[in-house]
Design a protein around this motif. Structure first.
Motif, mmCIF file in Angstrom:
data_model
loop_
_atom_site.group_PDB
_atom_site.id
_atom_site.type_symbol
_atom_site.label_atom_id
_atom_site.label_comp_id
_atom_site.label_asym_id
_atom_site.label_seq_id
_atom_site.Cartn_x
_atom_site.Cartn_y
_atom_site.Cartn_z
ATOM 1 N N VAL A 4 0.847 -1.139 0.032
ATOM 2 C CA VAL A 4 -0.149 -0.010 -0.087
ATOM 3 C C VAL A 4 0.980 1.347 -0.019
ATOM 4 N N VAL A 5 0.585 2.264 -0.670
ATOM 5 C CA VAL A 5 1.478 3.370 -0.862
ATOM 6 C C VAL A 5 0.708 4.515 -0.534
ATOM 7 N N VAL A 6 1.359 5.344 0.305
ATOM 8 C CA VAL A 6 0.738 6.686 0.611
ATOM 9 C C VAL A 6 1.691 7.817 -0.114
ATOM 10 N N CYS A 7 1.068 8.660 -0.807
ATOM 11 C CA CYS A 7 1.663 9.540 -1.652
ATOM 12 C C CYS A 7 1.406 11.080 -1.066
ATOM 13 N N SER A 8 0.748 11.427 -0.140
ATOM 14 C CA SER A 8 0.516 12.582 0.281
ATOM 15 C C SER A 8 0.594 12.620 1.869
ATOM 16 N N ALA A 9 0.925 13.705 2.395
ATOM 17 C CA ALA A 9 1.094 14.097 3.960
ATOM 18 C C ALA A 9 -0.568 14.013 4.351
ATOM 19 N N TYR A 10 -1.322 14.249 3.575
ATOM 20 C CA TYR A 10 -2.911 14.406 3.998
ATOM 21 C C TYR A 10 -3.789 13.264 3.398
ATOM 22 N N HIS A 11 -3.212 12.002 2.866
ATOM 23 C CA HIS A 11 -3.840 10.924 2.169
ATOM 24 C C HIS A 11 -3.530 9.325 2.945
ATOM 25 N N THR A 12 -3.294 9.822 4.387
ATOM 26 C CA THR A 12 -3.195 8.646 5.095
ATOM 27 C C THR A 12 -4.353 7.537 4.948
ATOM 28 N N ARG A 13 -5.635 8.346 4.888
ATOM 29 C CA ARG A 13 -6.993 7.487 4.371
ATOM 30 C C ARG A 13 -6.910 6.038 5.445
ATOM 31 N N ASP A 14 -7.049 5.202 4.553
ATOM 32 C CA ASP A 14 -7.435 3.850 5.306
ATOM 33 C C ASP A 14 -6.184 3.031 4.943
ATOM 34 N N ALA A 15 -5.127 3.432 4.674
ATOM 35 C CA ALA A 15 -3.910 2.516 4.208
ATOM 36 C C ALA A 15 -3.468 1.659 4.981
ATOM 37 N N ASP A 16 -3.607 1.806 6.572
ATOM 38 C CA ASP A 16 -3.384 0.782 7.581
ATOM 39 C C ASP A 16 -4.192 -0.330 7.537
ATOM 40 N N GLN A 17 -5.417 0.036 7.163
ATOM 41 C CA GLN A 17 -6.395 -1.207 7.513
ATOM 42 C C GLN A 17 -6.206 -2.075 6.231
ATOM 43 N N PHE A 18 -6.045 -1.641 4.974
ATOM 44 C CA PHE A 18 -5.717 -2.232 3.931
ATOM 45 C C PHE A 18 -4.284 -3.136 3.971
ATOM 46 N N ALA A 19 -3.352 -2.745 4.632
ATOM 47 C CA ALA A 19 -2.138 -3.460 4.931
ATOM 48 C C ALA A 19 -2.058 -4.606 5.599
ATOM 49 N N ARG A 20 -2.996 -4.224 6.851
ATOM 50 C CA ARG A 20 -3.172 -5.177 7.888
ATOM 51 C C ARG A 20 -3.950 -6.423 7.267
ATOM 52 N N ARG A 21 -5.009 -6.047 6.516
ATOM 53 C CA ARG A 21 -5.832 -7.114 5.951
ATOM 54 C C ARG A 21 -5.009 -8.028 4.842
ATOM 55 N N PHE A 22 -4.203 -7.392 4.038
ATOM 56 C CA PHE A 22 -3.643 -8.084 3.065
ATOM 57 C C PHE A 22 -2.144 -8.577 3.507
ATOM 58 N N ASP A 23 -1.943 -8.253 4.787
ATOM 59 C CA ASP A 23 -0.566 -8.510 5.354
ATOM 60 C C ASP A 23 0.539 -8.103 4.449
ATOM 61 N N VAL A 24 0.685 -6.639 4.254
ATOM 62 C CA VAL A 24 1.742 -6.003 3.324
ATOM 63 C C VAL A 24 2.129 -4.799 4.075
ATOM 64 N N PRO A 25 3.235 -4.308 3.924
ATOM 65 C CA PRO A 25 3.571 -2.959 4.465
ATOM 66 C C PRO A 25 2.963 -1.953 3.781
ATOM 67 N N VAL A 26 2.886 -0.652 4.508
ATOM 68 C CA VAL A 26 2.611 0.681 3.890
ATOM 69 C C VAL A 26 3.977 1.367 3.484
#
Length: 232
Positions: free
Chosen positions: A70-92
């Motif tokens: 999962v890739v975060v490309c903006s300081a204001y776009h954390t969004r739901d990145a961590d939820q996807f990362a945990r569910r798919f077992d990958v890093p952000v």
């Protein structure tokens, strides 16, 4: 409702579909039109850019392939990145210069600069104003450009008949240097639907006319300023 709908999504709208990728709006009716994207990398894995949760989105992503990160490309776009990362077992994956992000994530984090693993995507820094930190992602092999905030197609970005426009507060300091050497065949944005026809021409026009059209954009700029306040 403000510019962004903070309630749980009830269903997503698929946008920006192309061979090897697609985007989605988790809240199709919100004014800010926050767009998320899934892109199949050169490594065959799927990379999620600034994703937002929505019912059924996992199945759509898995049709594209296995998630690599999962890739975060903006300081204001954390969004739901961590939820996807945990569910798919990958890093952000977060660019080294991107601030505000790490303290807002509850998932394994990988800092990187330049190339994004073996995806074929490379990022470059676009920190244009104090407090503004952003990464532009580009894959030269197929001309895919992703811009989270500097450019957008959501109505609040546009003045007159513009198809693609520079963010209101950045028009006076047109960020042309951030796009040097980039000739996109498609432009995906963090706010709005992508540009798939004459993408390079639309990019050049947006950059060339941003400052001149600033007064007109300012007249309708209340919605974009409200969106900035909502993001903060």
């Amino acid at each position: 409702m403000g510019s962004y709908d903070r309630t749980p999504s009830t269903g997503f709208e698929r946008i920006d579909t192309f061979d090897g990728g697609f985007g989605w709006l988790a809240h199709p009716d919100e004014a800010g039109q926050r767009a998320s994207h899934a892109l199949r990398g050169d490594d065959g894995g799927v990379w999620l850019f600034d994703p937002l949760e929505a019912p059924g989105i996992d199945a759509a992503i898995e049709e594209l392939g296995d998630v690599s990160g999962v890739v975060v490309c903006s300081a204001y776009h954390t969004r739901d990145a961590d939820q996807f990362a945990r569910r798919f077992d990958v890093p952000v994956y977060v660019p080294t210069w991107l601030n505000r992000v790490s303290e807002r994530l509850d998932a394994p984090l990988e800092r990187f600069d330049g190339d994004l693993e073996r995806s074929g995507v490379a990022v470059r820094e676009a920190s244009l104003l104090p407090g503004w930190s952003e990464a532009i992602a580009y894959r030269r092999s197929d001309g895919t450009l992703y811009v989270p905030d500097i450019l957008g197609t959501a109505p609040s970005y546009l003045a007159g008949d513009e198809r693609l426009a520079v963010y209101l507060l950045l028009r006076p300091v047109v960020p042309t240097s951030a796009f040097e050497g980039i000739a996109p065949k498609r432009i995906l944005v963090g706010h709005g639907t992508g540009v798939f026809v004459d993408a390079a021409s639309h990019l050049a026009e947006a950059l060339a006319t941003a400052r001149r059209r600033f007064p007109r954009a300012l007249l309708k700029g209340r919605s974009q300023l409200r969106a900035l306040v909502d993001a903060l």
